[in-house]
Design a protein around this motif. Structure first.
Motif, PDB file in Angstrom:
ATOM      1  N   LEU A  99     -17.435  -9.353   8.042  1.00  0.00           N
ATOM      2  CA  LEU A  99     -17.936  -7.997   8.274  1.00  0.00           C
ATOM      3  C   LEU A  99     -19.235  -8.021   9.076  1.00  0.00           C
ATOM      4  CD1 LEU A  99     -17.144  -6.348   4.825  1.00  0.00           C
ATOM      5  CD2 LEU A  99     -16.055  -5.846   7.017  1.00  0.00           C
ATOM      6  N   LEU A 100     -20.060  -9.053   8.853  1.00  0.00           N
ATOM      7  CA  LEU A 100     -21.275  -9.191   9.655  1.00  0.00           C
ATOM      8  C   LEU A 100     -20.921  -9.321  11.128  1.00  0.00           C
ATOM      9  CD1 LEU A 100     -24.316  -9.747  10.113  1.00  0.00           C
ATOM     10  CD2 LEU A 100     -23.841 -12.155   9.604  1.00  0.00           C
ATOM     11  N   ALA A 101     -19.949 -10.185  11.436  1.00  0.00           N
ATOM     12  CA  ALA A 101     -19.540 -10.348  12.835  1.00  0.00           C
ATOM     13  C   ALA A 101     -18.916  -9.069  13.378  1.00  0.00           C
ATOM     14  CB  ALA A 101     -18.560 -11.511  12.951  1.00  0.00           C
ATOM     15  N   ALA A 102     -18.215  -8.331  12.530  1.00  0.00           N
ATOM     16  CA  ALA A 102     -17.562  -7.100  12.978  1.00  0.00           C
ATOM     17  C   ALA A 102     -18.569  -6.024  13.361  1.00  0.00           C
ATOM     18  CB  ALA A 102     -16.630  -6.577  11.887  1.00  0.00           C
ATOM     19  N   VAL A 103     -19.658  -5.919  12.586  1.00  0.00           N
ATOM     20  CA  VAL A 103     -20.619  -4.835  12.852  1.00  0.00           C
ATOM     21  C   VAL A 103     -21.677  -5.245  13.865  1.00  0.00           C
ATOM     22  CG1 VAL A 103     -20.254  -3.816  10.574  1.00  0.00           C
ATOM     23  CG2 VAL A 103     -22.143  -5.425  10.901  1.00  0.00           C
ATOM     24  N   GLN A 104     -21.665  -6.509  14.281  1.00  0.00           N
ATOM     25  CA  GLN A 104     -22.603  -6.944  15.309  1.00  0.00           C
ATOM     26  C   GLN A 104     -21.914  -7.468  16.562  1.00  0.00           C
ATOM     27  OE1 GLN A 104     -25.469  -9.683  13.519  1.00  0.00           O
ATOM     28  NE2 GLN A 104     -26.783  -7.943  13.076  1.00  0.00           N
ATOM     29  N   HIS A 105     -20.736  -8.053  16.426  1.00  0.00           N
ATOM     30  CA  HIS A 105     -19.971  -8.635  17.533  1.00  0.00           C
ATOM     31  C   HIS A 105     -20.892  -9.440  18.451  1.00  0.00           C
ATOM     32  CE1 HIS A 105     -16.870  -9.435  20.359  1.00  0.00           C
ATOM     33  NE2 HIS A 105     -16.036  -8.521  19.889  1.00  0.00           N
ATOM     34  N   PRO A 106     -21.228 -10.671  18.058  1.00  0.00           N
ATOM     35  CA  PRO A 106     -22.192 -11.463  18.830  1.00  0.00           C
ATOM     36  C   PRO A 106     -21.827 -11.641  20.294  1.00  0.00           C
ATOM     37  CG  PRO A 106     -21.697 -12.506  16.723  1.00  0.00           C
ATOM     38  CD  PRO A 106     -20.731 -11.383  16.878  1.00  0.00           C
ATOM     39  N   ALA A 107     -20.530 -11.640  20.612  1.00  0.00           N
ATOM     40  CA  ALA A 107     -20.128 -11.855  22.003  1.00  0.00           C
ATOM     41  C   ALA A 107     -20.220 -10.582  22.831  1.00  0.00           C
ATOM     42  CB  ALA A 107     -18.692 -12.399  22.056  1.00  0.00           C
ATOM     43  N   ARG A 108     -19.836  -9.436  22.246  1.00  0.00           N
ATOM     44  CA  ARG A 108     -19.806  -8.162  22.952  1.00  0.00           C
ATOM     45  C   ARG A 108     -20.370  -7.083  22.031  1.00  0.00           C
ATOM     46  NH1 ARG A 108     -18.743 -11.511  26.052  1.00  0.00           N
ATOM     47  NH2 ARG A 108     -16.992 -11.704  27.502  1.00  0.00           N
ATOM     48  N   PRO A 109     -21.692  -6.942  21.957  1.00  0.00           N
ATOM     49  CA  PRO A 109     -22.281  -5.983  21.012  1.00  0.00           C
ATOM     50  C   PRO A 109     -21.725  -4.572  21.152  1.00  0.00           C
ATOM     51  CG  PRO A 109     -23.977  -7.414  21.899  1.00  0.00           C
ATOM     52  CD  PRO A 109     -22.727  -7.732  22.666  1.00  0.00           C
ATOM     53  N   LEU A 125     -19.222  -3.988  -5.765  1.00  0.00           N
ATOM     54  CA  LEU A 125     -20.019  -4.969  -5.028  1.00  0.00           C
ATOM     55  C   LEU A 125     -21.427  -5.121  -5.589  1.00  0.00           C
ATOM     56  CD1 LEU A 125     -18.944  -4.072  -1.380  1.00  0.00           C
ATOM     57  CD2 LEU A 125     -17.881  -5.669  -3.001  1.00  0.00           C
ATOM     58  N   SER A 126     -22.013  -6.282  -5.344  1.00  0.00           N
ATOM     59  CA  SER A 126     -23.350  -6.596  -5.840  1.00  0.00           C
ATOM     60  C   SER A 126     -24.439  -5.867  -5.069  1.00  0.00           C
ATOM     61  CB  SER A 126     -23.594  -8.108  -5.767  1.00  0.00           C
ATOM     62  OG  SER A 126     -23.499  -8.564  -4.418  1.00  0.00           O
ATOM     63  N   GLN A 127     -24.126  -5.404  -3.860  1.00  0.00           N
ATOM     64  CA  GLN A 127     -25.094  -4.635  -3.085  1.00  0.00           C
ATOM     65  C   GLN A 127     -24.344  -3.667  -2.172  1.00  0.00           C
ATOM     66  OE1 GLN A 127     -27.500  -7.260  -0.634  1.00  0.00           O
ATOM     67  NE2 GLN A 127     -25.763  -8.564  -0.123  1.00  0.00           N
ATOM     68  N   ASP A 128     -25.067  -2.677  -1.675  1.00  0.00           N
ATOM     69  CA  ASP A 128     -24.449  -1.635  -0.859  1.00  0.00           C
ATOM     70  C   ASP A 128     -24.329  -2.110   0.585  1.00  0.00           C
ATOM     71  OD1 ASP A 128     -23.491   0.619   0.333  1.00  0.00           O
ATOM     72  OD2 ASP A 128     -25.255   1.870  -0.042  1.00  0.00           O
ATOM     73  N   ILE A 129     -23.142  -2.556   0.956  1.00  0.00           N
ATOM     74  CA  ILE A 129     -22.933  -3.100   2.298  1.00  0.00           C
ATOM     75  C   ILE A 129     -23.045  -2.038   3.381  1.00  0.00           C
ATOM     76  CG2 ILE A 129     -21.511  -4.994   1.457  1.00  0.00           C
ATOM     77  CD1 ILE A 129     -19.041  -3.430   2.365  1.00  0.00           C
ATOM     78  N   PHE A 130     -23.010  -0.770   2.993  1.00  0.00           N
ATOM     79  CA  PHE A 130     -23.079   0.312   3.976  1.00  0.00           C
ATOM     80  C   PHE A 130     -24.512   0.691   4.343  1.00  0.00           C
ATOM     81  CE2 PHE A 130     -19.053   0.745   1.754  1.00  0.00           C
ATOM     82  CZ  PHE A 130     -18.156   0.872   2.799  1.00  0.00           C
ATOM     83  N   SER A 131     -25.486   0.198   3.584  1.00  0.00           N
ATOM     84  CA  SER A 131     -26.870   0.594   3.857  1.00  0.00           C
ATOM     85  C   SER A 131     -27.816  -0.581   4.095  1.00  0.00           C
ATOM     86  CB  SER A 131     -27.413   1.447   2.701  1.00  0.00           C
ATOM     87  OG  SER A 131     -27.481   0.693   1.496  1.00  0.00           O
ATOM     88  N   ILE A 132     -27.457  -1.784   3.637  1.00  0.00           N
ATOM     89  CA  ILE A 132     -28.363  -2.919   3.832  1.00  0.00           C
ATOM     90  C   ILE A 132     -28.355  -3.361   5.290  1.00  0.00           C
ATOM     91  CG2 ILE A 132     -28.096  -3.738   1.462  1.00  0.00           C
ATOM     92  CD1 ILE A 132     -26.208  -5.895   2.553  1.00  0.00           C
ATOM     93  N   GLU A 133     -29.395  -4.095   5.681  1.00  0.00           N
ATOM     94  CA  GLU A 133     -29.421  -4.649   7.024  1.00  0.00           C
ATOM     95  C   GLU A 133     -28.350  -5.738   7.122  1.00  0.00           C
ATOM     96  OE1 GLU A 133     -33.275  -5.861   8.224  1.00  0.00           O
ATOM     97  OE2 GLU A 133     -34.231  -3.955   7.710  1.00  0.00           O
ATOM     98  N   PRO A 134     -27.696  -5.845   8.277  1.00  0.00           N
ATOM     99  CA  PRO A 134     -26.526  -6.722   8.393  1.00  0.00           C
ATOM    100  C   PRO A 134     -26.764  -8.161   7.977  1.00  0.00           C
ATOM    101  CG  PRO A 134     -26.649  -5.258  10.287  1.00  0.00           C
ATOM    102  CD  PRO A 134     -27.920  -5.050   9.502  1.00  0.00           C
ATOM    103  N   GLN A 135     -27.956  -8.706   8.228  1.00  0.00           N
ATOM    104  CA  GLN A 135     -28.152 -10.120   7.932  1.00  0.00           C
ATOM    105  C   GLN A 135     -28.080 -10.434   6.441  1.00  0.00           C
ATOM    106  OE1 GLN A 135     -30.497  -8.122   9.266  1.00  0.00           O
ATOM    107  NE2 GLN A 135     -32.575  -8.722   8.682  1.00  0.00           N
TER     108      GLN A 135
END
Length: 645
Positions: A561-571, A612-622
Motif C-alpha cells: 500500500l505504501l508503494a501504491a500511494v507513492q508509486h516511486p517510479a511514477r508519482p 488495524l493497529s493504526q489508521d492507514i488513511f490518516s498517517i503519513e505513508p512512511q
C-alpha cells in the motif's frame, strides 16, 4: 514527511550503506529465515535490527549450516525481505529518527504481541440466521463508493447483516451476541492477496544470502564450502541470486561442481525466471545432459557443445522446479502453510490466490492437512515440454476442495522480468545493448490459450510485463471481439507494468482486468535500468479498468500500500489510499471471480475483515509498514485477536 524521492533513494541504497546501518556483512552467519522481512512486521524487524547491531561481530544466533526443514512461506521470493529491511533500516538513521522512534513505540505497544501458536484454530460459530457478532465504535471503511464509512457492523451466519451507528447495531444484537468495541480503530475488508507463489521447501540448507545486496559469486564460495563440509553428501543447498548472479554467464554448473561435486545445488533467481543448478542437482531433478528445450524456455549450453551449462530460463525451469518442490513432504507443506496463514491473519489477509510450483494434487493435499483459517485459492500453473504446453496438468481436480480451499483458473507466463532483461519490450533496455527481451510464446499460441479457456469455461491469467508482450496479448484478445465478452469471463493480465497509454485504452475495450504488484514499482524508479516501464496504476482506474493487487514478493500488504500511494517510479500514477484498499479487497475479489460476494463491508457480503493497529488513511505513508491487524475475522469467525481487543 519523507517524500517520494527520499523513499526511492532509501530502497535503492547501496549495500555498503546497509552494512553501515545493520552490519549484515560483518555478521553473515545470522540465519536468513530468522530475519526475513517477508515474515515479520515492520516494528518487529526494527527490533531485530537494533538487536543485531548490538551483537559482537563474531556472534552467531543460529548455525545456518545445520540442515533444517524449512517452512518459510516465501522462500521463492525470499529476497523480497530487502524491500522491508531497507525501508525500515534506512528510516532508522539520524535523518529519519522520528520514524525510528515511532516504529519502536509501535513495537513496544501492547497491541504488538508474539505470534500465536500455529495449531490454534478459530472457534467457528453455528449458523443460526441471527446476529451473533457486533463490531462497534470503529472507523469502518466499507469499500462502497457512495457510502465508504460507517461506525458499526452487525454480523450473522458469516455475513455482514447491517451497517450503521453503534447504537443501531447494538440494538440488533441478541442476548448471546458478542459485542466487540474496537475503541475507534480503523476496520477494513479482509485483504485479498491476488498474486503469490507460496511453495514449501524440501529438506536442506539455505545459504544466508541477501540477493538485493547483489553479492558476487566470490562472496558465496566460502558459504557453499562451509555448507558442504557441515552436511552429508546429497543434502540440498539453496541460495537466491541477486541481479548480478542472475546475469553472470560465468556462473554455471562448472564452478558449482568444483565446490560441491556431491551436493545438489540450486540457485534461484530472485525473480524466479532464471535458475542455476549443478551436475548433482541435474541428476536429482532428472535433467539429461543434452535435454531438449521446452516450448517457452531454454537450457543454456556449454560453449561449443550441446551439453547443458546448468543455467535454465523461463519454462525450462518449470518442470525441474516442480520436481524440486515435490520433494517437500505433505507434513512439511502443511507446516509451511500454517506458518503462512499465521502471518496472513496478523496482517489482516483473509484470502490468498496462489500459483505454486508444487504440483497441484500435492499442494492441495498439503492444504487439506494444514486446515488453515484463511481462504486459499490455488491456480493451475502448468509447465511445458519439448512438444508444447502440458494442458493435462491438474485436469480433473474438482473446484471445491474444502470450505476454504478452492482450485480454479490457469496461468501462463508470456515473458520474463526486467531483472534478467527478459521482459519483451519494443526498445532496447539500454543504449549500449540491443537486448529487447523475449516473448515465451507466439501470438498464435496466446490465441490457443484464450480458446482453451473458453472451452474449459475457466479463468485465464496471462503474465505480461513488457509492452511488446502486452501488444501480443491485446492483438490476440481483439481477434475474438466482439463475439466474446472477456469481462464476463474475468480475463486477467498479471503485472502489466509496461502498458503504454494507447494499450491502457485497449485493455479497457477488451474487457480485461489487471492485477499489479506495487512493490515492483521500486524496481522502475531512479537509475535502475528499468525506467523504460510506465508502471501504469492510477491510469488504469481512470480508464475504468478493474485493478486487483497481489504481493508477488513481500507478504506485508502495508508495504504494498505504501508503494501504491507513492508509486516511486511514477508519482503521478499513485492511488489514493481509499482506491488502493479497494483494489486490495474488492478488486482482488473480482480477480477471484467473487466480486459480488466479498471485498466490501456491506449487507450480504462475507464477513472477512481486519481491525488495524493504526489508521492507514490518516498517517503519513512512511509509517504504513509497521501496521498490523489486531483482530482478523474470516466468515464472521475471529481467527486472530490481540489480547488488547
Amino acid at each position: 514527511m519523507t517524500n517520494n524521492l527520499e523513499v526511492n533513494s532509501m530502497l535503492t541504497a547501496t549495500y555498503s550503506k546497509q552494512k553501515k546501518l545493520v552490519g549484515v556483512a560483518s555478521r553473515a552467519k545470522i540465519i536468513h529465515s530468522e530475519s526475513c522481512g517477508c515474515k515479520l512486521t515492520g516494528s518487529r524487524f526494527l527490533q531485530l535490527v537494533e538487536a543485531f547491531a548490538a551483537l559482537p561481530k563474531d556472534s552467531v544466533l543460529v548455525d545456518w549450516r545445520v540442515p533444517v526443514r524449512l517452512v518459510q512461506p516465501f522462500h521463492w521470493t525470499c529476497g523480497a525481505e530487502y524491500f522491508q529491511k531497507q525501508l525500515i533500516t534506512a528510516m532508522s538513521n539520524n535523518r529519519h529518527d522520528h520514524v525510528s522512534r515511532a516504529l519502536l513505540a509501535a513495537a513496544q505497544s501492547p497491541l504488538v504481541r508474539e505470534q500465536r501458536e500455529s495449531n490454534t484454530k478459530p472457534e467457528l460459530k453455528a449458523r443460526t440466521g441471527e446476529i451473533d457478532t457486533v463490531i462497534v465504535n470503529g472507523r469502518i471503511f466499507t469499500g462502497e463508493l457512495d457510502a465508504p464509512w460507517c461506525e458499526a457492523v452487525a454480523i450473522g451466519d458469516g455475513l455482514i447483516r447491517a451497517v450503521g451507528t453503534s447504537i443501531a447495531m447494538r440494538a440488533l444484537a441478541g442476548a448471546s451476541a458478542e459485542v466487540i468495541d474496537v475503541g475507534g480503530r480503523t476496520v477494513i475488508p479482509g485483504l485479498n492477496d491476488a498474486h503469490m507463489h507460496h511453495t514449501p521447501d524440501p529438506f536442506g540448507i539455505r545459504l544466508p544470502v541477501d540477493p538485493m545486496a547483489n553479492p558476487s559469486f566470490d562472496e558465496l564460495r566460502l558459504l557453499i564450502s562451509e555448507a558442504v563440509a557441515a552436511s552429508p553428501a546429497g543434502t540440498w543447498i539453496y541460495a537466491t541470486m541477486g541481479e548480478r548472479l542472475t546475469n553472470d554467464k560465468a556462473l554455471d554448473r562448472r564452478p558449482l561442481d568444483e565446490i560441491a561435486p556431491d551436493h545438489p545445488i540450486i540457485f534461484l533467481g530472485m525473480s524466479n525466471h532464471t535458475n542455476v543448478v549443478n551436475s548433482a542437482a541435474m541428476q536429482r531433478l532428472g535433467i539429461r545432459d543434452e535435454e531438449p528445450d521446452p516450448v517457452g524456455g531454454d537450457y543454456e549450453r556449454l560453449p561449443g557443445s550441446r551439453r547443458l551449462s546448468g543455467r535454465i530460463n523461463e519454462y525450462a525451469q518449470w518442470s525441474p522446479q516442480r520436481c524440486f518442490a515435490s520433494m517437500a513432504t505433505v507434513e512439511e507443506g502443511a507446516a509451511s502453510l500454517r506458518a503462512l496463514a499465521d502471518e496472513c491473519v496478523r496482517w489482516g489477509i483473509t484470502t490468498i490466490q496462489n500459483m505454486s510450483w508444487t504440483p497441484p494434487e500435492r499442494y492441495l493435499d498439503m492444504a487439506k492437512a494444514a486446515d488453515v483459517p484463511i481462504k486459499v485459492r490455488l491456480i493451475r500453473f502448468p509447465p511445458s515440454g519439448p512438444e508444447g504446453r502440458i494442458l493435462s496438468d491438474g485436469r480433473g481436480i474438482k473446484r471445491e476442495i474444502t470450505d476454504r480451499v478452492e482450485f480454479h483458473g490457469t496461468k501462463w507466463i508470456l515473458d520474463g522480468t526486467p531483472i534478467e532483461g527478459a521482459s519483451a519490450v519494443s526498445r532496447p533496455y539500454s543504449s549500449d545493448s540491443p537486448n529487447r527481451g523475449q516473448e515465451n510464446f507466439s501470438g498464435s499460441e496466446i490465441s490457443h490459450m484464450l480458446r482453451e479457456s473458453l472451452g474449459a469455461k475457466e479463468q485465464l491469467l496471462l503474465h505480461a510485463i513488457g509492452d511488446r508482450a502486452l501488444e501480443s496479448v491485446l492483438n490476440a484478445i481483439e481477434t475474438f471481439s466482439p463475439q466474446v465478452d472477456w469481462q464476463a469471463r474475468n480475463l486477467r493480465i498479471e503485472h502489466g507494468d509496461g502498458l503504454t497509454r494507447e494499450q491502457v485504452g485497449r485493455v479497457k475495450a477488451a474487457g480485461a482486468m489487471v492485477v499489479q504488484n506495487p512493490t515492483h514499482f521500486w524496481f522502475y524508479g531512479g537509475d535502475t535500468g528499468f525506467s523504460i516501464f510506465d508502471g501504469a496504476f492510477q491510469s488504469l482506474l481512470d480508464t475504468g479498468i478493474t485493478v486487483g493487487i497481489g504481493s508477488d514478493g513481500p507478504l506485508n500488504p502495508f508495504l504494498g500500500l505504501l508503494a501504491a500511494v507513492q508509486h516511486p517510479a511514477r508519482p503521478h500514477e499513485a492511488m489514493s489510499m481509499e482506491n488502493a484498499v479497494r483494489a486490495y479487497t474488492r478488486g482482488s475479489a473480482i480477480a477471484e471471480g467473487k466480486g459480488d460476494s466479498k471485498g466490501r463491508l456491506i449487507p450480504g457480503q462475507v464477513a472477512d475483515l481486519a481491525v488495524l493497529s493504526q489508521d492507514i488513511f490518516s498517517i503519513e505513508p512512511q509509517y504504513l509498514p509497521s501496521t498490523q491487524s489486531v483482530l482478523t475475522m474470516v466468515d464472521g469467525s475471529v481467527v486472530f485477536r490481540d489480547a488488547g481487543i
